[in-house]
Design a protein around this motif. Structure first.
Motif, short mmCIF file in Angstrom:
data_model
loop_
_atom_site.label_atom_id
_atom_site.label_comp_id
_atom_site.label_asym_id
_atom_site.label_seq_id
_atom_site.Cartn_x
_atom_site.Cartn_y
_atom_site.Cartn_z
N LEU A 13 0.83 -1.20 0.00
CA LEU A 13 0.00 0.00 0.00
C LEU A 13 0.86 1.25 0.00
CD1 LEU A 13 -2.77 1.38 0.26
CD2 LEU A 13 -2.57 1.12 2.74
N GLY A 14 1.95 1.23 0.75
CA GLY A 14 2.85 2.38 0.76
C GLY A 14 3.47 2.64 -0.59
N ARG A 15 3.89 1.56 -1.28
CA ARG A 15 4.46 1.74 -2.63
C ARG A 15 3.42 2.31 -3.58
NH1 ARG A 15 6.32 -3.83 -2.32
NH2 ARG A 15 8.41 -3.96 -1.43
N ALA A 16 2.18 1.87 -3.45
CA ALA A 16 1.11 2.38 -4.32
C ALA A 16 0.91 3.87 -4.10
CB ALA A 16 -0.18 1.61 -4.05
N VAL A 17 0.94 4.32 -2.87
CA VAL A 17 0.77 5.74 -2.57
C VAL A 17 1.94 6.55 -3.13
CG1 VAL A 17 0.55 7.45 -0.73
CG2 VAL A 17 -0.57 5.22 -0.51
N HIS A 18 3.15 6.02 -3.04
CA HIS A 18 4.31 6.70 -3.61
C HIS A 18 4.18 6.81 -5.13
CE1 HIS A 18 7.44 7.24 -0.38
NE2 HIS A 18 6.55 6.49 0.26
N SER A 19 3.67 5.78 -5.76
CA SER A 19 3.47 5.83 -7.21
C SER A 19 2.40 6.84 -7.59
CB SER A 19 3.08 4.44 -7.73
OG SER A 19 2.88 4.45 -9.13
N LEU A 20 1.31 6.90 -6.83
CA LEU A 20 0.24 7.86 -7.11
C LEU A 20 0.69 9.29 -6.85
CD1 LEU A 20 -2.75 5.89 -5.55
CD2 LEU A 20 -2.51 6.50 -7.96
N SER A 21 1.63 9.47 -5.94
CA SER A 21 2.09 10.82 -5.63
C SER A 21 2.82 11.46 -6.81
CB SER A 21 3.00 10.80 -4.40
OG SER A 21 4.21 10.09 -4.67
N ARG A 22 3.28 10.66 -7.75
CA ARG A 22 3.92 11.20 -8.96
C ARG A 22 2.89 11.72 -9.97
NH1 ARG A 22 9.28 9.38 -10.61
NH2 ARG A 22 10.36 8.47 -8.83
N ILE A 23 1.61 11.45 -9.73
CA ILE A 23 0.57 11.83 -10.67
C ILE A 23 -0.05 13.16 -10.30
CG2 ILE A 23 -1.56 11.12 -11.79
CD1 ILE A 23 0.77 9.31 -12.44
N GLY A 24 -0.69 13.23 -9.13
CA GLY A 24 -1.44 14.43 -8.78
C GLY A 24 -1.27 14.82 -7.32
N ASP A 25 -1.92 15.92 -6.95
CA ASP A 25 -1.83 16.46 -5.60
C ASP A 25 -2.99 16.03 -4.72
OD1 ASP A 25 0.48 17.83 -6.32
OD2 ASP A 25 -0.66 19.57 -7.02
N GLU A 26 -3.93 15.27 -5.27
CA GLU A 26 -5.07 14.79 -4.50
C GLU A 26 -5.25 13.30 -4.71
OE1 GLU A 26 -8.05 18.62 -4.30
OE2 GLU A 26 -8.10 17.36 -6.09
N LEU A 27 -5.69 12.62 -3.68
CA LEU A 27 -5.92 11.19 -3.72
C LEU A 27 -7.42 10.92 -3.55
CD1 LEU A 27 -4.66 8.30 -3.78
CD2 LEU A 27 -4.62 8.42 -1.28
N TYR A 28 -8.00 10.22 -4.50
CA TYR A 28 -9.42 9.90 -4.49
C TYR A 28 -9.61 8.48 -3.96
CZ TYR A 28 -10.14 14.03 -7.44
OH TYR A 28 -10.18 15.31 -7.93
N LEU A 29 -10.49 8.32 -2.98
CA LEU A 29 -10.77 7.02 -2.39
C LEU A 29 -12.23 6.65 -2.64
CD1 LEU A 29 -8.84 8.73 -0.13
CD2 LEU A 29 -8.75 6.44 0.83
N GLU A 30 -12.45 5.39 -2.98
CA GLU A 30 -13.80 4.89 -3.20
C GLU A 30 -13.88 3.43 -2.77
OE1 GLU A 30 -17.21 4.36 -6.68
OE2 GLU A 30 -15.23 5.16 -7.18
N PRO A 31 -14.48 3.14 -1.62
CA PRO A 31 -14.69 1.75 -1.23
C PRO A 31 -15.91 1.17 -1.94
CG PRO A 31 -15.40 3.25 0.51
CD PRO A 31 -14.84 4.10 -0.58
N THR A 32 -15.74 0.00 -2.55
CA THR A 32 -16.82 -0.67 -3.27
C THR A 32 -16.82 -2.15 -2.91
OG1 THR A 32 -15.45 -1.19 -5.20
CG2 THR A 32 -16.56 0.95 -5.18
N ASP A 33 -17.78 -2.88 -3.46
CA ASP A 33 -17.82 -4.32 -3.25
C ASP A 33 -16.60 -5.01 -3.86
OD1 ASP A 33 -20.22 -4.11 -1.93
OD2 ASP A 33 -21.41 -4.35 -3.77
#
Length: 376
Positions: A13-33
């Motif tokens: 999960l930490g690696r995923a957040v580091h990868s997403l941080s190279r894209i934008g300044d906001e993180l969108y979360l959506e819990p689904t089934d």
């Protein structure tokens, strides 16, 4: 929503957040089934990334109420929780993610060794669903290779390089070359070109002579994650100007990175895209407006179809967040070159081309000063 992540999955999960941080300044979360979705998009709407963690990724995964629920947080705040990846692996044994809509709080709790618990309370903002418009089934070319092969190839390019060109040469060989915008600069710039044989790839189904140019900064971030996770990377692309899609798939994880590609000035596709009439992508209306602002208004008023999230991301996107121009100038001066907002990169969300030097006035824009009688 309540989720508990244990063991090595905390570092994933930490690696995923580091990868997403190279894209934008906001993180969108959506819990689904289908699991917890983490997404991000850059300010110019030319780079989009999505990480979908299946329920099996968690030791405990409960959706709770209300559903559906979507929110966004500042990337800097979320990244601060997972700033040190080595520390996560050595000291953190469990991570609790608790989403409290009633309190407008996202709680991240790290259970460390020796009974130490670190609790982070992040403020979130409710938002619309963030979706990019793409479909890998319409891509004419695809490549699949171990992430290590591509990571060892791009390491030869400097960190300040903005774009790289991927092409297909004689004999099915795949080339990677740094992109030079001005032909006059070729004599002053060192050009690096690498050739990879077909044997280096697990699957090659490409159009002979095809090539695309995309930004390297976001691609490096995904390669780092893919190499550490030991997952093969698949590249789907079509003609220049249409998005290139990078995918990673696992039993508990699904990753998509969508990057705009540079338009070919000699391509016949350019006039059609300039008018916003791309036939293979779903658009909100049959006759979309040419300018970006009115297109955004049309997307806002369009009713969202009630379908579950899918890897093809067919739904609409929210309006881009307005930011302070002075802050943008400061970021551009000190940032590593990423996606250049002023080149002819096609917007993944609006199906239009933004061309520098050719501004168009939207019908909804107010004219602040009209021409006087003496002006011609």
């Amino acid at each position: 929503m309540r989720g508990v992540i244990t063991g090595g999955n905390v570092k994933v999960l930490g690696r995923a957040v580091h990868s997403l941080s190279r894209i934008g300044d906001e993180l969108y979360l959506e819990p689904t089934d289908c699991g917890l979705s983490l997404r991000s998009v850059n300010s110019s709407r030319s780079a989009f990334a999505s990480f979908l963690f299946a329920p099996l990724f968690f030791q405990l995964y409960e959706l709770g109420e209300p559903q559906p629920f979507r929110c966004k947080v500042l990337m800097k705040s979320f990244l601060g929780v997972f700033r040190s990846l080595p520390s996560l692996e050595k000291s953190v044994g469990k991570c609790l993610i608790l989403l409290k809509p009633s309190a407008n709080r996202l709680v991240l709790q790290l259970h460390c060794k020796y009974g130490v618990t670190k609790t982070h309370n992040l403020v979130f903002q409710e938002c619309e669903r963030l979706q990019a418009v793409f479909d890998t089934q319409h891509c004419a070319s695809s490549l699949c290779a171990p992430a290590r092969v591509l990571a060892e190839a791009v390491v030869h390019f400097p960190q300040t390089l903005a774009e790289v060109t991927l092409g297909v040469g004689p004999g099915g060989k795949i080339s990677l070359q740094n992109y030079v915008e001005d032909e006059m600069e070729l004599k002053k710039t060192m050009v690096t070109e690498l050739w990879l044989s077909e044997d280096e790839f697990q699957r090659v189904a490409v159009t002979p002579g095809s090539s695309i140019t995309f930004c390297l900064k976001e691609f490096r971030g995904l390669l780092t994650f893919a190499e550490a996770s030991n997952l093969p990377l698949t590249i789907h692309y079509d003609v220049p100007g249409r998005p290139v899609i990078f995918t990673l798939e696992d039993s508990v994880l699904e990753v998509h990175l969508v990057l705009a590609t540079l338009l070919d000035p000699k391509s016949d596709l350019q006039p059609a895209m300039a008018n916003g009439s791309v036939s293979h992508l779903p658009l909100p209306s049959d006759d979309p407006p040419d300018d970006l602002e009115s297109y955004m208004v049309a997307m806002e008023t369009e009713e969202e179809p009630e379908v579950p999230p899918s890897p093809t991301f067919p739904l609409h996107t929210p309006c881009p967040v307005q930011s302070d121009p002075e802050e943008e100038e400061e970021e551009e001066e000190g940032a590593v070159p990423g996606t250049p907002p002023h080149k002819k990169f096609r917007s993944l969300f609006f199906g239009s081309v933004l061309t520098p030097g050719e501004p168009s006035l939207a019908p909804t824009q107010e004219v602040l000063a009209e021409d006087s009688d003496n002006d011609s």
